[in-house]
Enzyme design. Structure first.
Site, short mmCIF file in Angstrom:
data_model
loop_
_atom_site.label_atom_id
_atom_site.label_comp_id
_atom_site.label_asym_id
_atom_site.label_seq_id
_atom_site.Cartn_x
_atom_site.Cartn_y
_atom_site.Cartn_z
N ILE A 79 11.30 -25.63 51.78
CA ILE A 79 12.59 -25.21 52.32
C ILE A 79 12.61 -25.40 53.83
O ILE A 79 11.64 -25.07 54.52
CB ILE A 79 12.83 -23.72 52.00
CG1 ILE A 79 12.80 -23.50 50.48
CG2 ILE A 79 14.13 -23.22 52.62
CD1 ILE A 79 12.64 -22.05 50.09
N CYS A 80 13.74 -25.89 54.34
CA CYS A 80 13.97 -25.93 55.79
C CYS A 80 15.45 -25.59 56.03
O CYS A 80 16.08 -24.97 55.20
CB CYS A 80 13.57 -27.28 56.38
SG CYS A 80 14.62 -28.66 55.88
N HIS A 81 15.99 -26.01 57.15
CA HIS A 81 17.37 -25.67 57.48
C HIS A 81 18.38 -26.49 56.68
O HIS A 81 19.27 -25.96 56.04
CB HIS A 81 17.61 -25.83 58.99
CG HIS A 81 18.94 -25.33 59.44
ND1 HIS A 81 19.48 -25.70 60.64
CD2 HIS A 81 19.84 -24.48 58.88
CE1 HIS A 81 20.66 -25.11 60.80
NE2 HIS A 81 20.89 -24.36 59.74
N VAL A 134 18.32 -23.95 53.67
CA VAL A 134 18.88 -22.59 53.68
C VAL A 134 20.37 -22.62 53.93
O VAL A 134 21.08 -21.70 53.53
CB VAL A 134 18.17 -21.64 54.67
CG1 VAL A 134 16.74 -21.36 54.26
CG2 VAL A 134 18.25 -22.14 56.09
#
Length: 107
Positions: free
Chosen positions: A64-66, A93
């Site tokens: 997961i990242c931005h 996210v």
């Protein structure tokens, strides 16, 4: 090519009590994690993955990242390192906040 999972599909998988949940690996920077985080995620910043990948289980991992770019890079790195069950969260996210948890802080 790195396989992705959509935010809604990940939410459904996490809600399924009959299956072992994947490790949620958040590779964003600490300041980003302080703003918002998917509950249950393990935080290891992207730059520390090579040093800390021995901490990761031989189990399904969702990176997961931005927005999904860094997570795709880390997922590719892990796949190349021999991990077999690695997905990237499509849209990161930001997608999670838009599709699953509208109360999540956004940046």
């Amino acid at each position: 090519m790195v396989q992705e999972i959509r935010a809604r599909d990940l939410a459904a998988a996490l809600a399924d009590n009959s299956a072992e949940p994947p490790l949620l690996l958040d590779v964003r920077e600490a300041w980003e994690v302080q703003l918002c985080m998917i509950p249950g995620s393990q935080h290891i910043p992207m730059n520390l993955i090579p040093l800390r990948m021995s901490e990761l289980p031989d189990a399904p991992i969702v990176v997961i990242c931005h927005h999904g770019v860094r997570s795709a890079h880390v997922a590719r790195f892990l796949l190349d390192a021999g991990f077999e069950q690695v997905l990237s969260l499509a849209g990161g996210v930001e997608a999670w906040a838009a599709e699953v948890d509208p109360q999540m802080a956004r940046y």
